[in-house]
Write a protein that holds these residues in place. Structure first.
Motif, PDB file in Angstrom:
ATOM      1  N   HIS A 246       0.822  -1.210   0.000  1.00 19.01           N
ATOM      2  CA  HIS A 246       0.000   0.000   0.000  1.00 19.01           C
ATOM      3  C   HIS A 246       0.859   1.264   0.000  1.00 19.01           C
ATOM      4  O   HIS A 246       0.431   2.326   0.422  1.00 19.01           O
ATOM      5  CB  HIS A 246      -1.001  -0.033   1.157  1.00 19.01           C
ATOM      6  CG  HIS A 246      -1.901  -1.225   1.069  1.00 19.01           C
ATOM      7  ND1 HIS A 246      -2.846  -1.357   0.084  1.00 19.01           N
ATOM      8  CD2 HIS A 246      -1.934  -2.375   1.786  1.00 19.01           C
ATOM      9  CE1 HIS A 246      -3.450  -2.536   0.216  1.00 19.01           C
ATOM     10  NE2 HIS A 246      -2.914  -3.158   1.236  1.00 19.01           N
ATOM     11  N   CYS A 257      -8.582   0.196  -4.244  1.00 17.00           N
ATOM     12  CA  CYS A 257      -7.976  -0.577  -3.165  1.00 17.00           C
ATOM     13  C   CYS A 257      -8.587  -0.166  -1.835  1.00 17.00           C
ATOM     14  O   CYS A 257      -8.961   0.986  -1.649  1.00 17.00           O
ATOM     15  CB  CYS A 257      -6.465  -0.367  -3.150  1.00 17.00           C
ATOM     16  SG  CYS A 257      -5.644  -1.368  -1.894  1.00 17.00           S
ATOM     17  N   CYS A 259      -7.187   0.421   0.857  1.00 17.14           N
ATOM     18  CA  CYS A 259      -6.389   1.351   1.659  1.00 17.14           C
ATOM     19  C   CYS A 259      -6.767   2.804   1.374  1.00 17.14           C
ATOM     20  O   CYS A 259      -6.407   3.691   2.141  1.00 17.14           O
ATOM     21  CB  CYS A 259      -4.901   1.141   1.418  1.00 17.14           C
ATOM     22  SG  CYS A 259      -4.344   1.715  -0.188  1.00 17.14           S
ATOM     23  N   CYS A 264      -1.699   3.253  -4.809  1.00 19.59           N
ATOM     24  CA  CYS A 264      -0.850   2.355  -4.038  1.00 19.59           C
ATOM     25  C   CYS A 264      -0.371   1.247  -4.977  1.00 19.59           C
ATOM     26  O   CYS A 264      -0.985   0.993  -6.009  1.00 19.59           O
ATOM     27  CB  CYS A 264      -1.592   1.783  -2.833  1.00 19.59           C
ATOM     28  SG  CYS A 264      -2.733   0.445  -3.235  1.00 19.59           S
ATOM     29  N   GLU A 266      -0.552  -1.903  -4.907  1.00 21.49           N
ATOM     30  CA  GLU A 266      -1.519  -2.967  -5.178  1.00 21.49           C
ATOM     31  C   GLU A 266      -2.510  -2.567  -6.282  1.00 21.49           C
ATOM     32  O   GLU A 266      -2.907  -3.400  -7.091  1.00 21.49           O
ATOM     33  CB  GLU A 266      -2.264  -3.317  -3.885  1.00 21.49           C
ATOM     34  CG  GLU A 266      -3.029  -4.619  -4.000  1.00 21.49           C
ATOM     35  CD  GLU A 266      -3.252  -5.287  -2.646  1.00 21.49           C
ATOM     36  OE1 GLU A 266      -2.266  -5.447  -1.882  1.00 21.49           O
ATOM     37  OE2 GLU A 266      -4.393  -5.638  -2.353  1.00 21.49           O
TER      38      GLU A 266
HETATM   39 ZN   LIG Z   1      -3.763  -0.145  -1.308  1.00 25.75          ZN
END
Ligand SMILES: [Zn+2]
Length: 406
Positions: A246, A257, A259, A264, A266
């Protein structure tokens, strides 16, 4: 049952019943005389320890080997069929289960359709029913279930087993998975992050494992990692150690995502992000092996997506390597099998990390990414279920019960 009480973290007295069992389990002593030598115990004390273990059904004594005095000595070994443990991996596409005996030998494993959007209470009931079926399929008695380990694609608070911010299976957020299993069973239920399980599967089994220092990176639908230092898994204060995916990168994000950070890693370079980018270009991508096959075809547009993702992952990984200075980086997860992705990660990593951190660094892939999670789960579970402190406790309870019935 208190999840806060992890028997494997508890010290025991040297040469106790549980400690003798640990020695037999590790195969570093397989006869009464070698146990006596190891602990400096008298033969009669060792005899009492072995008798207690035999009464618990945990060791079997069979076969004969030549002892030093020329006498025949019998071999002690773990009574493998005395109990069975189950690894459960609920994933996006599949629900995987595996059953092993106390020696760690996998007897049977199944791959079922994913639990999809089942909320945790229903999901745990489904899993519990599948555990029972697994015992039937393996042809072993269900009442010898000794423990369950669940690997989840989310940070897991340790030791409570509370799920924190899962990337998918959003209804599992905040679920205390061991408490949900308590409605069905009182055996220990361990819950662990999936990348941590890959790390555990890669940990050295040597007694002298303090030099084991590595970072396991899970390249699947999401990106996760597990840290091992001095032969121990580092979970972090809240269980979120290794969540480097992240970290914001140059971008752009192609998926959202949990987060909620802008771009990020991902959302830019995970398996789900790679699949989304390929789909945008009109490729049909359903399962990770589709991404691997497309990469093998040598299509330049696919290769460029894989190389870009690998470079993004390598850049973030380089700062983790600089910070943590591991001896090795082990790539796991289905996408560790994508040669262009792995090559790009490796190239970027060596280019971006400090020479002092890179000079002895070994970057490799796990032997069998498909079973690494289950292997880690079963190992974690057996270390808890057969922890010396737990065996000492079982022996104490058995002694009390026999005293009461006498
Ligand atoms: Zn993330």
């Amino acid at each position: 049952m208190g999840m806060t009480m992890m028997y494997r973290d508890q010290e025991v007295a040297a040469g106790s019943i549980g400690d003798v069992f640990r020695l037999v389990r590790s195969k570093s002593a397989t006869s009464r005389s070698s146990i006596a030598r190891t602990f400096g115990l008298s033969p009669s004390t060792v005899g009492l320890r072995v008798d207690a273990l035999q009464r618990l059904g945990l060791v079997a004594e069979d076969g004969e080997h030549e002892s030093r005095g020329g006498r025949r000595a019998r071999n002690l070994q773990v009574a493998a069929a005395a109990g069975f443990v189950v690894a459960v991996e609920p994933g996006v596409r599949l629900l995987k289960l595996a059953i092993a005996d106390l020696s760690g030998t996998v007897l049977h494993s199944v791959r079922l359709p994913a639990l999809a959007d089942q909320p945790p209470v229903e999901a745990v009931a489904t899993i519990w029913a599948e555990v029972a079926k697994l015992f039937q399929a393996a042809g072993v008695p269900f009442d010898r279930l000794r423990g369950i380990a669940v690997g989840l694609p989310a940070p897991v608070e340790y030791p409570s087993g509370r799920v924190v911010l899962p990337s998918f299976m959003q209804t599992w957020s905040d679920a205390k998975v061991p408490d949900l299993f308590a409605a069905h069973t009182d055996v220990p239920v361990l819950v662990e992050n999936d990348a941590n399980l890959v790390a555990i599967s890669e940990m050295s089994e040597a007694e002298d494992s303090h030099n084991d220092y590595f970072l396991a990176v899970l390249l699947g639908r999401r990106i996760g990692s597990g840290l091992v230092a001095d032969g121990k898994l580092l979970r972090g204060f809240n269980g979120a150690a290794g969540e480097f995916s992240h970290t914001p990168v140059a971008g752009p994000s192609v998926i959202s995502c949990v987060c909620s950070l802008e771009s990020c890693l991902e959302s830019v370079a995970s398996g789900a992000a790679i699949a989304a980018r390929l789909s945008e270009l009109g490729y049909s991508v359903d399962i990770p092996s589709d991404i691997i096959a497309l990469g093998r075809s040598g299509d330049p547009r696919v290769l460029s997506i894989l190389r870009e993702a690998g470079a993004q992952i390598g850049t973030v990984l380089a700062s983790s390597v600089n910070f943590f200075n591991p001896r090795r980086v082990v790539l796991g997860g289905a996408l560790s099998q994508s040669a262009p992705l792995a090559a790009a990660i490796r190239a970027e990593l060596f280019q971006k990390c400090l020479p002092v951190a890179a000079q002895d660094l070994d970057v490799s892939a796990v032997a069998d990414p498909d079973t690494a999670g289950a292997r880690g789960a079963l190992r974690l579970l057996l270390d808890e279920v057969l922890a010396p402190a737990r065996i000492d406790e079982l022996a104490r309870v058995a002694l009390e019960e026999s005293a009461q019935s006498a």
